[in-house]
Design an enzyme around this catalytic site. Sequence first.
Site, PDB file in Angstrom:
ATOM      1  N   ASP A  80       0.853  -1.188   0.000  1.00 29.30           N
ATOM      2  CA  ASP A  80       0.000   0.000   0.000  1.00 29.30           C
ATOM      3  C   ASP A  80       0.893   1.243   0.000  1.00 29.30           C
ATOM      4  O   ASP A  80       1.880   1.314   0.744  1.00 29.30           O
ATOM      5  CB  ASP A  80      -0.906  -0.001   1.243  1.00 29.30           C
ATOM      6  CG  ASP A  80      -2.034   1.005   1.135  1.00 29.30           C
ATOM      7  OD1 ASP A  80      -3.206   0.585   1.104  1.00 29.30           O
ATOM      8  OD2 ASP A  80      -1.743   2.225   1.077  1.00 29.30           O
ATOM      9  N   GLN A  93     -14.407   2.849   0.971  1.00 24.65           N
ATOM     10  CA  GLN A  93     -13.721   2.423  -0.257  1.00 24.65           C
ATOM     11  C   GLN A  93     -13.354   3.653  -1.085  1.00 24.65           C
ATOM     12  O   GLN A  93     -14.199   4.491  -1.399  1.00 24.65           O
ATOM     13  CB  GLN A  93     -14.617   1.482  -1.104  1.00 24.65           C
ATOM     14  CG  GLN A  93     -13.886   0.934  -2.325  1.00 24.65           C
ATOM     15  CD  GLN A  93     -14.697  -0.110  -3.103  1.00 24.65           C
ATOM     16  OE1 GLN A  93     -15.889  -0.295  -2.859  1.00 24.65           O
ATOM     17  NE2 GLN A  93     -14.039  -0.773  -4.031  1.00 24.65           N
ATOM     18  N   HIS A 114     -10.091  -4.917  -3.262  1.00 23.56           N
ATOM     19  CA  HIS A 114      -8.795  -5.142  -2.606  1.00 23.56           C
ATOM     20  C   HIS A 114      -9.005  -5.516  -1.147  1.00 23.56           C
ATOM     21  O   HIS A 114      -9.900  -5.005  -0.488  1.00 23.56           O
ATOM     22  CB  HIS A 114      -7.884  -3.916  -2.713  1.00 23.56           C
ATOM     23  CG  HIS A 114      -8.539  -2.639  -2.300  1.00 23.56           C
ATOM     24  ND1 HIS A 114      -9.394  -1.937  -3.108  1.00 23.56           N
ATOM     25  CD2 HIS A 114      -8.448  -1.930  -1.146  1.00 23.56           C
ATOM     26  CE1 HIS A 114      -9.813  -0.850  -2.479  1.00 23.56           C
ATOM     27  NE2 HIS A 114      -9.262  -0.825  -1.278  1.00 23.56           N
TER      28      HIS A 114
END
Length: 141
Positions: free
Chosen positions: A30, A93, A99
């Site tokens: 990330d 989101q 994901h």
Amino acid sequence: MTSCLFCKIIEGSIPGEIIYEDDHVVAFMDIGPVSEGHLLLIPKTHRENIYDMTEDEAARLFSVAPRIANALKEEFTPAGLNLLQNNGSAAGQAVYHFHMHFIPRFDQTDGFQFTWDPKVEELPQDRIRQIAEGIRSKLQN
Ligand code: AMP
Ligand code: ZN
């Protein structure tokens, strides 16, 4: 050309720190990590969120989860590990390609907060039973 950020990472048209890849899924770090080791696991096929995933796609994706979790455990020996998956803006989101977050946890002050107040008065046991009946009926077809 796709406009999806994560499809671009899969294609290689924008950089991604990929840590795992097979025919069906990709995992990469990330870019705005909550903690050391925070990474994302995604299907290679573009799916907006959980509602769009087939059962096979979901099974293939989650089948890799224990391996990734154990790699994080070996690398960081974290105190804990959260798997988090957001669907829709109300759920947080921001990127609309399914994901699953893997977030190693180190202590209570590591910047990740996920708490709620149980609604025991608004949602007593008989209401929960009623709610369960509604959900059960949707799963019967
Ligand atoms: P969510 O809020 O569940 O949609 O999470 C989206 C996540 O994607 C956030 O944790 C972002 O830091 C992460 N993210 C956004 N752009 C990128 C990128 N280019 N590479 C890696 N992670 C990204
Ligand atoms: Zn995509």
